[in-house]
Write an enzyme that holds these catalytic residues in place. Sequence first.
Site, PDB file in Angstrom:
ATOM      1  N   TYR A 143      13.856  13.371   2.124  1.00  0.00           N
ATOM      2  CA  TYR A 143      14.218  14.204   3.129  1.00  0.00           C
ATOM      3  C   TYR A 143      15.940  14.535   3.107  1.00  0.00           C
ATOM      4  CZ  TYR A 143      10.178  13.005   5.874  1.00  0.00           C
ATOM      5  OH  TYR A 143       8.891  12.890   6.377  1.00  0.00           O
ATOM      6  N   LYS A 193       3.884   4.767  -4.399  1.00  0.00           N
ATOM      7  CA  LYS A 193       3.047   5.453  -5.107  1.00  0.00           C
ATOM      8  C   LYS A 193       3.397   5.221  -6.387  1.00  0.00           C
ATOM      9  CE  LYS A 193      -0.463   8.271  -4.891  1.00  0.00           C
ATOM     10  NZ  LYS A 193      -1.895   7.835  -4.628  1.00  0.00           N
ATOM     11  N   ASP A 225      -1.629   5.382   0.015  1.00  0.00           N
ATOM     12  CA  ASP A 225      -2.948   5.866   0.498  1.00  0.00           C
ATOM     13  C   ASP A 225      -3.780   4.827   0.877  1.00  0.00           C
ATOM     14  OD1 ASP A 225      -2.791   5.467  -2.151  1.00  0.00           O
ATOM     15  OD2 ASP A 225      -4.076   6.793  -2.839  1.00  0.00           O
ATOM     16  N   ASP A 249       8.152   7.539   7.809  1.00  0.00           N
ATOM     17  CA  ASP A 249       7.785   8.516   8.628  1.00  0.00           C
ATOM     18  C   ASP A 249       6.191   8.502   8.976  1.00  0.00           C
ATOM     19  OD1 ASP A 249       8.243  10.240  10.465  1.00  0.00           O
ATOM     20  OD2 ASP A 249       8.631  12.090   8.974  1.00  0.00           O
ATOM     21  N   ASP A 253       4.141   6.494  12.463  1.00  0.00           N
ATOM     22  CA  ASP A 253       3.309   7.288  13.443  1.00  0.00           C
ATOM     23  C   ASP A 253       2.017   6.942  13.744  1.00  0.00           C
ATOM     24  OD1 ASP A 253       5.694   8.747  14.286  1.00  0.00           O
ATOM     25  OD2 ASP A 253       4.519  10.663  14.352  1.00  0.00           O
TER      26      ASP A 253
END
Length: 358
Positions: A143, A193, A225, A249, A253
């Site tokens: 980001y 990852k 994942d 992020d 959620d």
Amino acid sequence: MGEYQIALLPGDGIGPEVIREAVRVLEAVGSRCGHTFTQGTYLVGGAATDACGVPYPPETASGLKSADAILLGAVGGPKWDDFPVHLRPEKGLLQMRQDLGLYANLRPAALRPALQSACPLRAETAARGFDIMLVRELTGGIYFGKRDRFQTPDRGEVASDLLEYSELEIERIGRRAFELAMLRRKNLISVDKANVLESSRLWRSVMHRLSRAYPEVQYSDMYVDNAAMQLIRDPAAFDVIVTENMFGDILSDEASMITGSIGLLPSASMGETAPALYEPIHGSAPDIAGQDKANPVAAILSVAMMLQYSLGLPNEAQAIERAVDRVLEAGYRTADMAGGSEIVGTAKMGDMVAAYLA
Ligand code: NAD
């Protein structure tokens, strides 16, 4: 018995409504335990753009820095959607996080005992309950990396976003996560990852190095994942999760959804020296603003986090948590929560929690 300086940022939409109830609960704690919470109120977001022409005015910036902790409602709303980027409410939040160096975002996701039936997971999974602390890196990664967009002769337009992390950034968030694990059930899972990304391989090696300094913490790695799957399959298996900005992020959620309502969850953002910022994870909910419908529990639990992490008052924090659970067990709900026996408004919900505390 202490004296504390709290900076309030009510913001926009339902922000002022939920902050009003959070302050009522803070004052109830003060009178019960003999603490004084002096409050200064500052503008941020759309309210600040309206009054001062910018979403993070200099008076707000300097006021926040002298506080012991900051409590924010929410910012944003359709009124400012077409404003230029630098005047939009969300820009104010980003500027504030950057100005205060808030790089660690703590997002607890716990299933409150009275709300088991509101959990969208299988009944037997919900019955086991869960209490997760997700620690998300907030100021680095994709980001904030270099962006590019250019035309090529043979492949059309190309866009790229750079995902970069330094050892320093990884180490400081990792340390926070290990320290939190020590205060909780001493279990830490680092999500990355590393089978694909070089930044994740550096992330993993720094975490492994840190883990040697915290032998009491049971540490493991998990691919992102797999983490997304395990959160749904068996959330009770998690205690503290630490991860980089974008993975955090998305996973935070996901974790919030399985608790039953977005109106329940608090968060904290911390840096090295500046005061920490506490806020509900929800936005300004313009669809219900000004109607006494907003759930104030996320803001109230943000006060509990503030007492625990910034003011060193864990017993007072637990008292708030218990009062919230009692009100829910008694069957009171705002309209966003399922189950219960009586729907109440924002103010009544705040009243009830304050009354249980008193
Ligand atoms: P939102 O969280 O404001 O609302 C999503 C849905 O959840 C809405 O239906 C809303 O009514 C409901 N909801 C949210 N909080 C609730 C509460 N406490 N009680 C009951 N119901 C609640 O997200 P959105 O609609 O995507 O965004 C609205 C505005 O908020 C936008 O301007 C967005 O940029 C801003 N926003 C701000 C923050 C922040 O201040 N940290 C975070 C997210 C979104």
